[in-house]
Design a protein around this motif. Structure first.
Motif, mmCIF file in Angstrom:
data_model
loop_
_atom_site.group_PDB
_atom_site.id
_atom_site.type_symbol
_atom_site.label_atom_id
_atom_site.label_comp_id
_atom_site.label_asym_id
_atom_site.label_seq_id
_atom_site.Cartn_x
_atom_site.Cartn_y
_atom_site.Cartn_z
ATOM 1 N N ARG A 1 -118.828 -5.064 25.297
ATOM 2 C CA ARG A 1 -119.193 -5.710 26.549
ATOM 3 C C ARG A 1 -118.116 -6.674 27.020
ATOM 4 O O ARG A 1 -117.986 -6.891 28.213
ATOM 5 C CB ARG A 1 -120.530 -6.427 26.377
ATOM 6 C CG ARG A 1 -121.650 -5.421 26.201
ATOM 7 C CD ARG A 1 -122.995 -6.083 26.176
ATOM 8 N NE ARG A 1 -123.949 -5.126 25.699
ATOM 9 C CZ ARG A 1 -124.608 -5.211 24.562
ATOM 10 N NH1 ARG A 1 -124.438 -6.232 23.783
ATOM 11 N NH2 ARG A 1 -125.447 -4.299 24.205
ATOM 12 N N GLN A 4 -115.859 -4.829 29.152
ATOM 13 C CA GLN A 4 -116.446 -4.626 30.482
ATOM 14 C C GLN A 4 -116.265 -5.879 31.330
ATOM 15 O O GLN A 4 -115.952 -5.785 32.521
ATOM 16 C CB GLN A 4 -117.930 -4.292 30.368
ATOM 17 C CG GLN A 4 -118.224 -2.931 29.801
ATOM 18 C CD GLN A 4 -119.709 -2.726 29.595
ATOM 19 O OE1 GLN A 4 -120.421 -3.644 29.194
ATOM 20 N NE2 GLN A 4 -120.183 -1.521 29.867
ATOM 21 N N ASN A 5 -116.455 -7.045 30.725
ATOM 22 C CA ASN A 5 -116.255 -8.294 31.459
ATOM 23 C C ASN A 5 -114.801 -8.438 31.888
ATOM 24 O O ASN A 5 -114.518 -8.810 33.027
ATOM 25 C CB ASN A 5 -116.691 -9.496 30.616
ATOM 26 C CG ASN A 5 -118.193 -9.620 30.538
ATOM 27 O OD1 ASN A 5 -118.902 -9.297 31.477
ATOM 28 N ND2 ASN A 5 -118.676 -10.069 29.403
ATOM 29 N N HIS A 8 -114.015 -6.147 34.761
ATOM 30 C CA HIS A 8 -114.620 -6.596 36.023
ATOM 31 C C HIS A 8 -113.918 -7.823 36.604
ATOM 32 O O HIS A 8 -113.630 -7.874 37.802
ATOM 33 C CB HIS A 8 -116.106 -6.909 35.806
ATOM 34 C CG HIS A 8 -116.787 -7.401 37.042
ATOM 35 N ND1 HIS A 8 -117.227 -6.551 38.029
ATOM 36 C CD2 HIS A 8 -117.070 -8.655 37.474
ATOM 37 C CE1 HIS A 8 -117.759 -7.258 39.002
ATOM 38 N NE2 HIS A 8 -117.680 -8.542 38.686
ATOM 39 N N SER A 65 -127.547 -17.547 30.514
ATOM 40 C CA SER A 65 -128.638 -17.130 31.389
ATOM 41 C C SER A 65 -128.788 -18.072 32.585
ATOM 42 O O SER A 65 -129.652 -17.870 33.425
ATOM 43 C CB SER A 65 -129.952 -17.056 30.607
ATOM 44 O OG SER A 65 -130.350 -18.342 30.202
ATOM 45 N N ASN A 91 -122.688 -11.092 37.232
ATOM 46 C CA ASN A 91 -121.693 -10.064 36.899
ATOM 47 C C ASN A 91 -121.280 -10.042 35.434
ATOM 48 O O ASN A 91 -120.502 -9.199 35.027
ATOM 49 C CB ASN A 91 -120.449 -10.281 37.759
ATOM 50 C CG ASN A 91 -120.769 -10.179 39.228
ATOM 51 O OD1 ASN A 91 -121.246 -9.155 39.688
ATOM 52 N ND2 ASN A 91 -120.550 -11.241 39.966
ATOM 53 N N ILE A 92 -121.787 -10.978 34.641
ATOM 54 C CA ILE A 92 -121.411 -11.044 33.233
ATOM 55 C C ILE A 92 -122.285 -10.111 32.416
ATOM 56 O O ILE A 92 -123.510 -10.138 32.504
ATOM 57 C CB ILE A 92 -121.536 -12.481 32.688
ATOM 58 C CG1 ILE A 92 -120.562 -13.405 33.417
ATOM 59 C CG2 ILE A 92 -121.272 -12.510 31.188
ATOM 60 C CD1 ILE A 92 -120.689 -14.863 33.017
ATOM 61 N N LYS A 93 -121.644 -9.259 31.622
ATOM 62 C CA LYS A 93 -122.354 -8.398 30.677
ATOM 63 C C LYS A 93 -122.571 -9.219 29.414
ATOM 64 O O LYS A 93 -121.627 -9.661 28.789
ATOM 65 C CB LYS A 93 -121.527 -7.149 30.340
ATOM 66 C CG LYS A 93 -121.096 -6.350 31.553
ATOM 67 C CD LYS A 93 -122.279 -5.678 32.212
ATOM 68 C CE LYS A 93 -121.815 -4.779 33.324
ATOM 69 N NZ LYS A 93 -122.330 -5.112 34.614
ATOM 70 N N THR A 94 -123.825 -9.427 29.044
ATOM 71 C CA THR A 94 -124.146 -10.315 27.935
ATOM 72 C C THR A 94 -124.697 -9.551 26.735
ATOM 73 O O THR A 94 -125.068 -8.397 26.831
ATOM 74 C CB THR A 94 -125.170 -11.372 28.359
ATOM 75 O OG1 THR A 94 -126.394 -10.733 28.669
ATOM 76 C CG2 THR A 94 -124.691 -12.167 29.546
ATOM 77 N N TRP A 95 -124.756 -10.248 25.637
ATOM 78 C CA TRP A 95 -125.402 -9.787 24.425
ATOM 79 C C TRP A 95 -125.851 -11.025 23.660
ATOM 80 O O TRP A 95 -125.400 -12.122 23.950
ATOM 81 C CB TRP A 95 -124.488 -8.908 23.586
ATOM 82 C CG TRP A 95 -123.262 -9.608 23.066
ATOM 83 C CD1 TRP A 95 -123.123 -10.214 21.853
ATOM 84 C CD2 TRP A 95 -122.024 -9.781 23.740
ATOM 85 N NE1 TRP A 95 -121.874 -10.749 21.734
ATOM 86 C CE2 TRP A 95 -121.163 -10.501 22.880
ATOM 87 C CE3 TRP A 95 -121.530 -9.408 24.995
ATOM 88 C CZ2 TRP A 95 -119.869 -10.848 23.232
ATOM 89 C CZ3 TRP A 95 -120.244 -9.747 25.330
ATOM 90 C CH2 TRP A 95 -119.427 -10.464 24.460
#
Length: 100
Positions: A1, A4-5, A8, A65, A91-95
């Motif tokens: 992820r 991905q960030n 982007h 969040s 727009n942030i892909k989180t985990w």
């Protein structure tokens, strides 16, 4: 992820800096050399103190969040303004990292 960030955000940013230390990155934000910083997976000792420096300098530190930062959750987003953070958060892909 994280890739991905990077994919982007890098084309949209004027510059990307990463010095290998959350403390240094947050202090750069506090002194006005950066506008935004986010990280997932680091530990409480990496960012709790520097987050206070950002807030004392007038910046904003939240969890990924958008709520009040929970240092045991091992994530944060810090920005020069809350408006900038609110613009970037969707727009942030989180985990979820394991809690400290």
């Amino acid at each position: 992820r994280m890739l991905q960030n990077n994919t982007h955000f890098v084309p949209k940013a004027r510059g990307v800096r990463a010095y290998g230390s959350a403390g240094i990155n947050l202090c750069l934000l506090a002194m006005g050399s950066a506008d935004l910083y986010f990280e997932i997976g680091f530990h409480i000792w990496d960012y709790s103190g520097p987050s206070l420096i950002v807030e004392e300098a007038g910046g904003v530190v939240l969890d990924i969040s958008g709520k009040q930062v929970d240092f045991l959750a091992r994530n944060c987003i810090a920005g020069a303004t809350k408006e900038l953070i609110e613009q970037v958060l969707p727009n942030i892909k989180t985990w979820e990292a394991e809690r400290d």
